[in-house]
Design a protein around this motif. Structure first.
Motif, short mmCIF file in Angstrom:
data_model
loop_
_atom_site.label_atom_id
_atom_site.label_comp_id
_atom_site.label_asym_id
_atom_site.label_seq_id
_atom_site.Cartn_x
_atom_site.Cartn_y
_atom_site.Cartn_z
N VAL A 51 0.82 -1.21 0.00
CA VAL A 51 0.00 0.00 0.00
C VAL A 51 0.86 1.27 0.00
N CYS A 163 -3.91 5.03 -5.35
CA CYS A 163 -3.94 3.67 -4.79
C CYS A 163 -3.52 2.58 -5.76
N PHE A 332 -1.89 8.14 7.31
CA PHE A 332 -0.94 7.64 6.31
C PHE A 332 -0.22 8.81 5.67
N LYS A 333 1.10 8.65 5.49
CA LYS A 333 1.84 9.64 4.71
C LYS A 333 1.77 9.20 3.26
N1 5AD Z 1 0.10 6.31 0.17
C1 5AD Z 1 -0.26 6.41 1.47
N2 5AD Z 1 -1.36 5.84 1.96
C2 5AD Z 1 -2.14 5.13 1.12
N3 5AD Z 1 -3.29 4.47 1.32
C3 5AD Z 1 -3.66 3.93 0.14
N4 5AD Z 1 -2.78 4.23 -0.82
C4 5AD Z 1 -1.82 5.00 -0.25
C5 5AD Z 1 -0.64 5.62 -0.73
N5 5AD Z 1 -0.28 5.56 -2.00
C6 5AD Z 1 -3.97 4.42 2.60
C7 5AD Z 1 -5.42 4.97 2.50
C8 5AD Z 1 -6.25 3.73 2.69
C9 5AD Z 1 -5.37 2.91 3.60
C10 5AD Z 1 -5.70 1.46 3.68
O1 5AD Z 1 -4.09 3.09 3.03
O2 5AD Z 1 -5.63 5.88 3.55
O3 5AD Z 1 -7.52 4.00 3.26
#
Ligand code: 5AD
Length: 440
Positions: A51, A163, A332-333
């Motif tokens: 992720v 994502c 999340f960063k």
């Molecule tokens: N960078 C950071 N956080 C992410 N998430 C998904 N993709 C990314 C990314 N590229 C986070 C989102 C999601 C969680 C499971 O992971 O906030 O809800």
């Protein structure tokens, strides 16, 4: 002859946890003994996450750790990082087998094949071409916990601009409703007290065929006798519908807890993220939920440092987060993921700024968690006891209330798996300290 030993490690989400347990179950069925990941084993399964780039890195670390623990072992790598970067995984000397996010029901067979092969085996398939839900018989897994994660759905078609998961998991496909109900029934018979419905895009359940939706499924599951608690792991704002709220308002079994990822509290950022709601939509939804289900815990994921996120936009997120008053936050960063649109967006934000924003939001999240917990202090709740835990040399029983407060309390007898009435005394550091009242 002693049985062969398998050791497993999970990174990332609840779906991964469910799949790892199911795979461990398949190995046990094939005569393997499961040992701790830090021990010497004959087969290591690392179920990876992709992720963020940090998840990739952690996945690589755990693969290396397994190889180091027993260089002679067969090391199999599976999951989202394996699916999206098979080349990187195969470049790690000592990896013997790589399986993506499909064919995990064949893991034992694939391990046997890899054992005979001269070179590392790459069993990663084109996930975009897979249209059926892959059943792994998780009911083979031995019950060693009170709470079971039940996977009801695979894949995502949403394509949020940041994502990678739609690429690692492929298109949406739902587990047939009868199969979910049967699996839940078996978990209950095995003694599990709580079932958590998980999926990559749980709220999309049934939508590809139009035959069912999440509410229809939940209605069926609530008919299972002896199912004490049912929880939904995560749901998008536009998927919380009337029917679902009706069920939650009218059922003691369906827990008063919704994890609704917000991602940002700024409308321009939400648009760039390709989220399909505004902060107004979100606020109205939360208002309605709270009217219908008083005391509900609403938790969320929020990302900081999305490309182009200005100081002002981040401030909007802080203000909005405080206004909503979440009971818990996952921060999340933003991490650029190869192949996603946002990775190519201009004005990528410095890591240092992401760290500062993340710290600030985490500390706001802590304050909001304390505030939410305080509204529950002084009351008696039913706690499902999950395990024993040690805090500063003292032993406590630990569990959760239906509205997802983590509660610890002392008691002499083994209470694992029981519902216990606990008086909530005080909140400190993410935990509510309580006193045992009676066993349900
Ligand atoms: N960078 C950071 N956080 C992410 N998430 C998904 N993709 C990314 C990314 N590229 C986070 C989102 C999601 C969680 C499971 O992971 O906030 O809800």
């Amino acid at each position: 002859m002693a049985s062969p030993k398998v050791a497993v490690y999970t990174l990332g989400c609840k779906v991964n946890q469910n799949e790892t347990e199911a795979m461990a179950g398949l190995f046990k069925k094939a005569g393997y003994e499961e040992v701790d990941f830090h021990q010497e084993a004959d087969v290591y399964i690392i179920n990876t996450c992709s992720v963020t780039h940090l998840a990739d890195r952690k996945s690589r670390q755990m693969i290396r750790r397994a190889i180091k623990t027993n260089p002679d072992a067969l090391v199999a790598v599976t999951g989202c990082y394996a699916q999206t970067a098979p080349g990187e995984v195969l470049n790690i000397p000592g990896v013997d087998l790589i399986v993506g996010t499909s064919e995990r029901n064949r893991i034992v067979e694939l391990v046997n094949e890899a054992r005979l092969a001269e070179a590392p085996v790459n069993a990663v398939k084109d996930i975009m071409k897979i249209s059926d839900f892959e059943e792994i018989a998780e009911e083979e897994a031995e019950p060693h916990r009170v709470r079971a994660y039940l996977k009801i759905q695979e894949g995502c078609n949403r394509y949020c601009s940041y994502c990678i998961i739609p690429y690692s998991r492929g298109p949406i496909r739902s587990r047939p409703i009868e199969n979910v109900v049967n699996a839940a029934q078996r978990l209950v018979e095995m003694g599990y007290k709580e079932i958590v419905l998980t999926g990559i895009h749980t709220g999309a359940y049934g939508t590809e065929s139009g035959n069912a939706d999440l509410a229809v499924l939940i209605r069926r599951l609530l008919e299972i006798e002896d199912l004490k608690r049912l929880r939904i792991s995560s749901i998008d704002p536009n998927e919380v519908n009337e029917e679902l709220l009706d069920l939650m308002a009218g059922s003691e079994v369906l827990c008063r807890h919704l994890h609704i990822p917000l991602q940002s509290g700024d409308d321009r950022v939400l648009e760039r993220m390709n989220r399909v709601y505004t902060t107004d939509d979100y606020e109205n939804l939360v208002g309605e939920i709270r009217t219908r289900i008083p005391g509900i815990a609403i938790t969320s994921d929020i990302m900081v440092g999305f490309p182009g996120e200005t100081e002002e936009e981040f401030q909007h997120t802080l203000v909005f987060t405080e206004k909503i008053g979440f009971s818990a936050l996952h921060v999340f960063k933003y991490s650029p993921r190869r192949g996603t649109p946002a990775a190519g967006f201009p004005k990528q934000v410095d890591w240092k700024i992401k760290e500062e924003r993340s710290k600030e939001l985490i500390s706001l999240g802590r304050r909001l968690s304390a505030k939410y917990a305080e509204t529950n202090i002084g009351k008696v709740f039913s706690v499902l006891v999950e395990q024993e835990t040690k805090i500063k040399d003292a032993f406590f029983w630990e569990g959760h209330t239906d509205n997802y407060l983590k509660v610890v309390f002392p008691f002499e007898k083994d209470l694992r798996g029981s519902f216990t009435k606990v008086f909530l005394g005080r909140y400190s550091d993410g935990v509510v300290y309580g006193q045992h009242v009676s066993i349900d």
